[in-house]
Design a protein around this motif. Structure first.
Motif, PDB file in Angstrom:
ATOM      1  N   CYS A   1       0.835  -1.209   0.000  1.00  0.00           N
ATOM      2  CA  CYS A   1       0.000   0.000   0.000  1.00  0.00           C
ATOM      3  C   CYS A   1       0.866   1.254   0.000  1.00  0.00           C
ATOM      4  O   CYS A   1       0.577   2.224  -0.715  1.00  0.00           O
ATOM      5  N   ARG A   2       1.925   1.239   0.787  1.00  0.00           N
ATOM      6  CA  ARG A   2       2.821   2.392   0.827  1.00  0.00           C
ATOM      7  C   ARG A   2       3.433   2.630  -0.552  1.00  0.00           C
ATOM      8  O   ARG A   2       3.481   3.757  -1.050  1.00  0.00           O
ATOM      9  N   ASN A   3       3.912   1.573  -1.191  1.00  0.00           N
ATOM     10  CA  ASN A   3       4.567   1.716  -2.496  1.00  0.00           C
ATOM     11  C   ASN A   3       3.579   2.123  -3.587  1.00  0.00           C
ATOM     12  O   ASN A   3       3.874   2.970  -4.427  1.00  0.00           O
ATOM     13  N   VAL A   4       2.394   1.528  -3.587  1.00  0.00           N
ATOM     14  CA  VAL A   4       1.393   1.884  -4.601  1.00  0.00           C
ATOM     15  C   VAL A   4       0.989   3.345  -4.439  1.00  0.00           C
ATOM     16  O   VAL A   4       0.849   4.079  -5.423  1.00  0.00           O
ATOM     17  N   ALA A   5       0.804   3.761  -3.199  1.00  0.00           N
ATOM     18  CA  ALA A   5       0.445   5.161  -2.966  1.00  0.00           C
ATOM     19  C   ALA A   5       1.539   6.085  -3.481  1.00  0.00           C
ATOM     20  O   ALA A   5       1.259   7.117  -4.113  1.00  0.00           O
ATOM     21  N   ARG A   6       2.772   5.722  -3.221  1.00  0.00           N
ATOM     22  CA  ARG A   6       3.891   6.547  -3.685  1.00  0.00           C
ATOM     23  C   ARG A   6       3.949   6.575  -5.211  1.00  0.00           C
ATOM     24  O   ARG A   6       4.177   7.629  -5.826  1.00  0.00           O
ATOM     25  N   ILE A   7       3.756   5.433  -5.828  1.00  0.00           N
ATOM     26  CA  ILE A   7       3.775   5.369  -7.300  1.00  0.00           C
ATOM     27  C   ILE A   7       2.667   6.246  -7.863  1.00  0.00           C
ATOM     28  O   ILE A   7       2.879   7.039  -8.791  1.00  0.00           O
ATOM     29  N   GLN A   8       1.476   6.123  -7.320  1.00  0.00           N
ATOM     30  CA  GLN A   8       0.352   6.902  -7.827  1.00  0.00           C
ATOM     31  C   GLN A   8       0.585   8.401  -7.615  1.00  0.00           C
ATOM     32  O   GLN A   8       0.264   9.216  -8.486  1.00  0.00           O
ATOM     33  N   ASP A   9       1.137   8.758  -6.474  1.00  0.00           N
ATOM     34  CA  ASP A   9       1.421  10.173  -6.235  1.00  0.00           C
ATOM     35  C   ASP A   9       2.434  10.705  -7.243  1.00  0.00           C
ATOM     36  O   ASP A   9       2.300  11.809  -7.768  1.00  0.00           O
ATOM     37  N   THR A  10       3.457   9.910  -7.526  1.00  0.00           N
ATOM     38  CA  THR A  10       4.502  10.352  -8.456  1.00  0.00           C
ATOM     39  C   THR A  10       3.964  10.444  -9.875  1.00  0.00           C
ATOM     40  O   THR A  10       4.276  11.395 -10.602  1.00  0.00           O
ATOM     41  N   LEU A  11       3.159   9.469 -10.264  1.00  0.00           N
ATOM     42  CA  LEU A  11       2.611   9.471 -11.618  1.00  0.00           C
ATOM     43  C   LEU A  11       1.467  10.462 -11.771  1.00  0.00           C
ATOM     44  O   LEU A  11       1.107  10.828 -12.891  1.00  0.00           O
ATOM     45  N   GLY A  12       0.879  10.867 -10.662  1.00  0.00           N
ATOM     46  CA  GLY A  12      -0.251  11.776 -10.729  1.00  0.00           C
ATOM     47  C   GLY A  12      -1.511  11.117 -11.252  1.00  0.00           C
ATOM     48  O   GLY A  12      -2.372  11.764 -11.845  1.00  0.00           O
ATOM     49  N   ARG A  13      -1.633   9.831 -11.027  1.00  0.00           N
ATOM     50  CA  ARG A  13      -2.799   9.091 -11.518  1.00  0.00           C
ATOM     51  C   ARG A  13      -2.889   7.761 -10.805  1.00  0.00           C
ATOM     52  O   ARG A  13      -1.924   7.321 -10.164  1.00  0.00           O
ATOM     53  N   THR A  14      -4.002   7.111 -10.928  1.00  0.00           N
ATOM     54  CA  THR A  14      -4.149   5.775 -10.370  1.00  0.00           C
ATOM     55  C   THR A  14      -3.499   4.750 -11.289  1.00  0.00           C
ATOM     56  O   THR A  14      -3.285   4.998 -12.476  1.00  0.00           O
ATOM     57  N   MET A  15      -3.217   3.600 -10.711  1.00  0.00           N
ATOM     58  CA  MET A  15      -2.644   2.502 -11.478  1.00  0.00           C
ATOM     59  C   MET A  15      -3.452   1.247 -11.217  1.00  0.00           C
ATOM     60  O   MET A  15      -4.292   1.200 -10.305  1.00  0.00           O
ATOM     61  N   LEU A  16      -3.204   0.228 -12.035  1.00  0.00           N
ATOM     62  CA  LEU A  16      -3.774  -1.103 -11.813  1.00  0.00           C
ATOM     63  C   LEU A  16      -2.670  -2.011 -11.294  1.00  0.00           C
ATOM     64  O   LEU A  16      -1.504  -1.889 -11.711  1.00  0.00           O
TER      65      LEU A  16
END
Lengths: 278, 301
Positions: B128-143
């Motif tokens: 969850c921590r990593n996905v949140a960080r990825i989404q914040d960096t990309l500025g979008r949600t991911m699958l």
């Protein structure tokens, strides 16, 4: 299953290793060479497939993936030593030099030096030079033809004034390799699977110079006279044209030297000459 | 760098995994394809390939399916790699971005495989921590995609489907449900594939499923003689996986579906045939569903 049920189940389960320890030990096990190093503590892994077999499958994927990446960058080396031997070299190198980053294009810098010292290549004195050439090909192939890229420092070429308004520029991606063996020709012969030609070229040590650059259709190679190569290297380093010519002529007669400069540099595909029409 | 407009939403149709050998054909012939998915790692150090992909993007919706973010790694995703992906996302404007419920990074080393996670509270927090960080960096949600597995960790306490559902719940990410991975993992663990899929169906909300993958796998044997299925993406989708796909469509409705074929790459025409088969399933669903509209994954931000 709600959070409380999960917590109860979690308590009931063996506590197991912390995630960091698990990942560190599994990574080490996948790269290890000895049987003891390749295993994980008993009881860590469950499931239908025996733990050793599951780790073996992951190990094959990791090492096979790294070997494949190196094969893409060094196709002539692969042809030279054969698939099985190449895999041995690649796996040996990958175990000691696993990549730090996920994209594998660009993985393999340094493999040339490793290959030079690998047991079994003693009869191939040109292998290190060939591998270095292949690495240059690999980097250039990943560049766009109209400019250099972040793959190498921008080497925007200063204009070289030739007089009479003529200005000389070399391709920003141009590289010069001077080798003891004709490695550009060897590479071509290996990729064409021309064994007799490989044999002949392998017996032709001397001084061989190759210019490589990224052209519109791919990586371009031009063989250069060593004197022309010396001149080109000096010009790329910023030496003034008269001094570069003087320093590189050597024992050549002036007329012959200027003829090869014209042919190898001024009329080469990596050269742009602009100015008033003659 | 000026961000290009999005390549367009990825439609709930059958798309094709685009690989480098097919770039020229796609650019020259503009074949029929609803959308394409690529591995962004193949374009991060290859300017020429990226230039071609930008041309593809002008004519087709695009999805980026990463393999190197390592969402399950204690060390977190490589900052440099995440930055490179963010740059590609800004440059290409894909309709979908995804990676896997797995890890590849440990101790500064990258191992090119999607390695299995234990399904524990600790791992859940890390993912969850990593996905949140990825989404914040990309500025979008991911699958996040369900993995194919050869092993289970003894101390896993959370069922896989519920683990990923919880990741989606906590982070707002979506799920990429790979039918072949459901099948391969179930068979490798000695479970019934249909029951395994039903666990996913029970765990996930309709709007959490943003994409489905279909692929082939290889049946091998381990050194000790056990059957082992390898998710090698090197063959047509098998009948059992098509059956799982139909069951998934019946439950989730029409979802963007991708044909993944990475190794022993066939002709583009063969990929189109596989996609056409998936599309027939989707078309039949549409005919049977009438005017019902499924809730869609809230992509983007």
């Amino acid at each position: 299953m709600d959070a409380e049920s999960r917590r109860s189940s979690a308590t009931a389960k063996a506590t197991g290793p912390a995630l960091g320890e698990l990942q560190a030990r599994m990574a080490a096990a996948l790269l290890a060479t000895d049987a003891a190093g390749q295993s994980l503590p008993a009881g860590w892994i469950s499931g239908r497939v025996p733990a050793a077999d599951a780790l073996h499958a992951h190990r094959n994927t990791v090492l096979g993936g790294l070997s494949h990446a190196l094969r893409q960058s060094y196709p002539a080396i692969d042809r030279l030593v054969g698939e099985a031997f190449f895999d041995r070299m690649a796996v040996a190198w990958a175990r000691t030099q696993p990549p730090a980053e996920p994209q594998l294009a660009g993985y393999g810098a340094g493999f040339a030096e490793f290959v030079a010292g690998f047991p079994g290549v003693e009869a191939l004195p040109f292998i290190a030079e060939l591998a270095r050439l292949e690495w240059q090909f690999d980097e250039l192939a990943r560049m766009r033809p109209d400019r250099g890229s972040a793959l190498q420092a921008d080497r925007s070429q200063d204009a070289i004034e030739l007089g009479g308004g003529l200005v000389l520029r070399f391709a920003a991606t141009l590289r010069v390799l001077v080798t003891r063996h004709p490695v550009a020709a060897l590479r071509e012969a290996l990729l064409q699977e021309d064994a007799p030609r490989v044999g002949t070229l392998a017996q032709s040590p001397g001084v061989h110079a190759q210019a490589l650059w990224r052209g519109p259709a791919g990586v371009c190679v031009r063989l250069l006279h060593p004197a022309a190569a010396r001149c080109l290297v000096l010009l790329q380093a910023g030496e003034a044209l008269p001094l570069a010519l003087e320093a590189s002529r050597g024992e050549l007669a002036e007329a012959a030297f200027m003829d090869l400069i014209r042919a190898d540099l001024l009329e080469a595909g990596f050269t742009t000459l602009t100015g008033p029409a003659p | 760098m000026t961000a290009l407009p999005t390549s367009g939403p990825v439609p709930a149709r059958a798309g094709i995994g685009l690989r480098l050998p097919h770039h020229a054909l796609v650019l020259e012939e503009r074949p029929a394809a609803a959308w394409f998915e690529v591995h962004p790692e193949n374009y991060m150090a290859d300017d020429d390939a990226l230039a071609q992909l930008e041309q593809v993007r002008e004519h087709y919706p695009l999805s980026l399916h990463a393999v190197g973010l390592s969402p399950g790694s204690v060390d977190g995703p490589s900052p440099a790699h995440l930055a490179r992906l963010a740059q590609l996302v800004r440059r290409l404007g894909p309709g979908l971005v995804s990676d896997h419920l797995s890890w590849s990074q440990a101790g500064g080393r990258h191992l090119p495989d999607l390695l299995p996670l234990p399904y524990t509270e600790e791992a859940l927090a890390v993912v969850c921590r990593n996905v949140a960080r990825i989404q914040d960096t990309l500025g979008r949600t991911m699958l996040v995609e369900n993995p194919s597995t050869y092993l289970e960790w003894s101390h896993s306490a959370i069922p896989e489907a519920q683990f990923l559902a919880e990741v989606a719940h906590r982070t707002g990410c979506g799920v990429l449900l790979d039918m072949n991975n459901v099948y391969v993992s179930a068979r490798n663990q000695g479970r019934a594939p249909v029951a395994a899929l039903d666990a996913w169906i029970a765990a996930l909300r309709l709007d959490q499923v943003g994409e489905l993958h279909l692929a082939g796998h290889a049946l091998t044997h381990t050194p000790s003689g056990e059957e082992l299925r390898i998710d090698d993406h090197g063959s047509p989708v098998c009948d059992d996986v098509w059956a799982l796909y139909q069951r998934a469509l019946d439950c989730f409705g029409a979802v963007p579906t991708l044909i993944e074929w990475d190794t022993r790459l066939p002709s583009f025409a063969t990929l189109q045939q596989e996609a056409a088969c998936a599309q027939r399933h989707l078309d039949a669903l549409a005919a049977a569903s009438g005017s019902w509209t499924r809730p869609v994954f809230a992509n983007g931000r």
